[in-house]
Scaffold this motif. Sequence first.
Motif, PDB file in Angstrom:
ATOM      1  N   ARG A   1      -5.870   4.388  -2.023  1.00 24.29           N
ATOM      2  CA  ARG A   1      -5.726   2.790  -1.906  1.00 24.29           C
ATOM      3  C   ARG A   1      -5.892   2.252  -0.422  1.00 24.29           C
ATOM      4  N   TYR A   2      -5.292   2.877   0.182  1.00 22.77           N
ATOM      5  CA  TYR A   2      -5.210   2.548   1.790  1.00 22.77           C
ATOM      6  C   TYR A   2      -6.787   2.472   2.176  1.00 22.77           C
TER       7      TYR A   2
ATOM      8  N   VAL B   1       5.717  17.391  -8.430  1.00 26.25           N
ATOM      9  CA  VAL B   1       5.522  15.982  -8.484  1.00 26.25           C
ATOM     10  C   VAL B   1       4.159  15.354  -8.635  1.00 26.25           C
ATOM     11  N   ASP B   2       3.840  14.365  -9.482  1.00 26.46           N
ATOM     12  CA  ASP B   2       2.619  13.932  -9.711  1.00 26.46           C
ATOM     13  C   ASP B   2       2.736  12.759  -8.661  1.00 26.46           C
ATOM     14  N   LEU B   3       2.029  12.841  -7.528  1.00 24.74           N
ATOM     15  CA  LEU B   3       1.763  11.864  -6.636  1.00 24.74           C
ATOM     16  C   LEU B   3       1.110  10.601  -7.155  1.00 24.74           C
ATOM     17  N   ASP B   4       0.053  10.709  -7.822  1.00 28.17           N
ATOM     18  CA  ASP B   4      -0.597   9.600  -8.393  1.00 28.17           C
ATOM     19  C   ASP B   4       0.182   8.795  -9.358  1.00 28.17           C
ATOM     20  N   ASP B   5       1.240   9.520 -10.177  1.00 27.99           N
ATOM     21  CA  ASP B   5       1.956   8.518 -10.589  1.00 27.99           C
ATOM     22  C   ASP B   5       3.129   8.060 -10.036  1.00 27.99           C
ATOM     23  N   VAL B   6       3.411   8.750  -8.903  1.00 27.12           N
ATOM     24  CA  VAL B   6       4.738   8.144  -8.177  1.00 27.12           C
ATOM     25  C   VAL B   6       3.935   6.652  -7.444  1.00 27.12           C
TER      26      VAL B   6
ATOM     27  N   ILE C   1       0.690  -1.371  -0.093  1.00 29.22           N
ATOM     28  CA  ILE C   1      -0.278   0.036  -0.144  1.00 29.22           C
ATOM     29  C   ILE C   1       0.846   1.195  -0.167  1.00 29.22           C
ATOM     30  N   PHE C   2       0.818   2.087  -1.019  1.00 28.57           N
ATOM     31  CA  PHE C   2       1.439   3.292  -0.881  1.00 28.57           C
ATOM     32  C   PHE C   2       0.589   4.717  -1.007  1.00 28.57           C
TER      33      PHE C   2
ATOM     34  N   ALA D   1       1.454   4.763  -8.424  1.00 24.74           N
ATOM     35  CA  ALA D   1       1.318   4.140  -9.704  1.00 24.74           C
ATOM     36  C   ALA D   1       2.540   3.090  -9.812  1.00 24.74           C
ATOM     37  N   VAL D   2       3.620   3.833  -9.928  1.00 28.80           N
ATOM     38  CA  VAL D   2       4.941   3.459 -10.092  1.00 28.80           C
ATOM     39  C   VAL D   2       5.399   2.483  -9.183  1.00 28.80           C
ATOM     40  N   LEU D   3       5.140   3.082  -7.980  1.00 28.28           N
ATOM     41  CA  LEU D   3       5.796   2.485  -6.596  1.00 28.28           C
ATOM     42  C   LEU D   3       4.842   0.950  -6.648  1.00 28.28           C
TER      43      LEU D   3
END
Length: 367
Positions: A172-173, A331-336, A167-168, A338-340
Motif C-alpha cells: 500500500r505504501y 503469520v499471514d501478513l496480508d491479513d494482518v 499505511i501499514f 488488512a485487519v489493521l
Amino acid sequence: MTQNENLEALSDAGVAVWLDDLSRDRIRSGNLQQLVDEHSVVGVTTNPSIFAAAISGSESYDDQLHAMAVRGVSVEEALRTITAADVRDACDLLAPVAQRTGRDGRVSLEVAPGLAHETDATAAEAAHLWWLVDRPNLFIKIPATVEGLPAITETIANGISVNVTLIFSLERYKAVMEAYLAGLEKRAEDPDASFEGIESVASFFVSRVDTEIDKRLDDAGADPSLKGKAGVANAQLAYQAYEEVFSSDRWAALEARGASKQRPLWASTGVKNPDYSDVLYLSELVAPDTVNTMPEKTMQAFADHGQVGRPVQETYADAEKVMQSVRDAGVDLDDVFAVLETEGVQKFIDAWDELSGSVKEQLQDKK
C-alpha cells in the motif's frame, strides 16, 4: 532557547520531530511554543481522537460553543469550525518554522473518517478544509484506503499538501507513492502550474503492527524472540522502497520542475507493550528526510534517555530476515495489514462519532 540535546541529535540525523497532539489549551498556555523552542518540534499532527480528548476535557471551547449554540449551527459545522480554528492557530504559531525550513512547520487536519471509502467525497472535503483553514503550512490527512488513493492524486494535482495516513503494508505504501507522483504529473500537464509549497508525507504506522503480529505469534506458539521486531523491520523496508522510488528517472523529471519528495512519516510511535523500550520506535527509525510524529510522553522519554540508533539504510537485510521469519512462523501478513487498516478506519470513525456526540451535548447545554 537551548534545545534538548537528545532530540536535537535526532533532528540532526534527519528526523523531523513532530508532536502527535493538539489542543487549544496547549496553544494558549505556551506549551506548544515551548516544545518548539526546547524540544526541536517542527510540526503537529491531529486526528479525531485527539480532538475528542481536547474538546471534552477543557473549558477553553465554552465561549465558542455558546456562540454557535445561540446561532443554532449544526453539529457538523460546529466541529469543523472548532477544529479548523485550533489548526489555524497552530499553523500561525509554526509559520516561522515553515519559513525557516521550507518543509516543516506543518499542521495536519483529517478529512471526516466516514469518507474513507468514498473517493469523490474525500477529494471534495480535502479542498473544503484547505479553503477553510486557509494556511499554506497545512496538511490535509487522507487515509490510504484503495478509494483514498485517487483522492490523493486529485488533491495533489489541485496544489493541496497531503498527509497520507493509515499505511501499514509495503504494497500500500508503494501505491501511495504512485498516487503522489501521479498527482504531480497531472499538475505538470499545465505548463504554468507550479509545485511551490506543495508538500506531502506518508504516515507509515509502526506500533500497531507489533501489537497485531505479537498476538498472532503468541497464538502460533512461535519463538518469543520474534516479538517486538516486525513493526520496526516493516518500517525499515518501507524506507528502502522510498529510496528506490525517489531515485528513479520518473522522480528526477518531477524534481527538476521543483517538486518535493514525499517524506516517510513514522506514526503510531508510542510503545504499546511496556516490556519494550519506550523510545524503540524513535531510536530504531533514524534516516534522512523522515518525520517521526510522537505523543508528548514518548517525546519526553527520548529527551530524557533516548539515543540515536543504527541508520535505517544499514538494516535492510536484517529487516527482510525478520519479516520472513514472521511469515515462516505462520503469520499471514496480508491479513494482518488488512485487519489493521479496517480497525484503523473504524477507530477514527468511533472517535469522530464520540466527538460529534460530545459537541452536540455541549451545544445543547450552551443554549
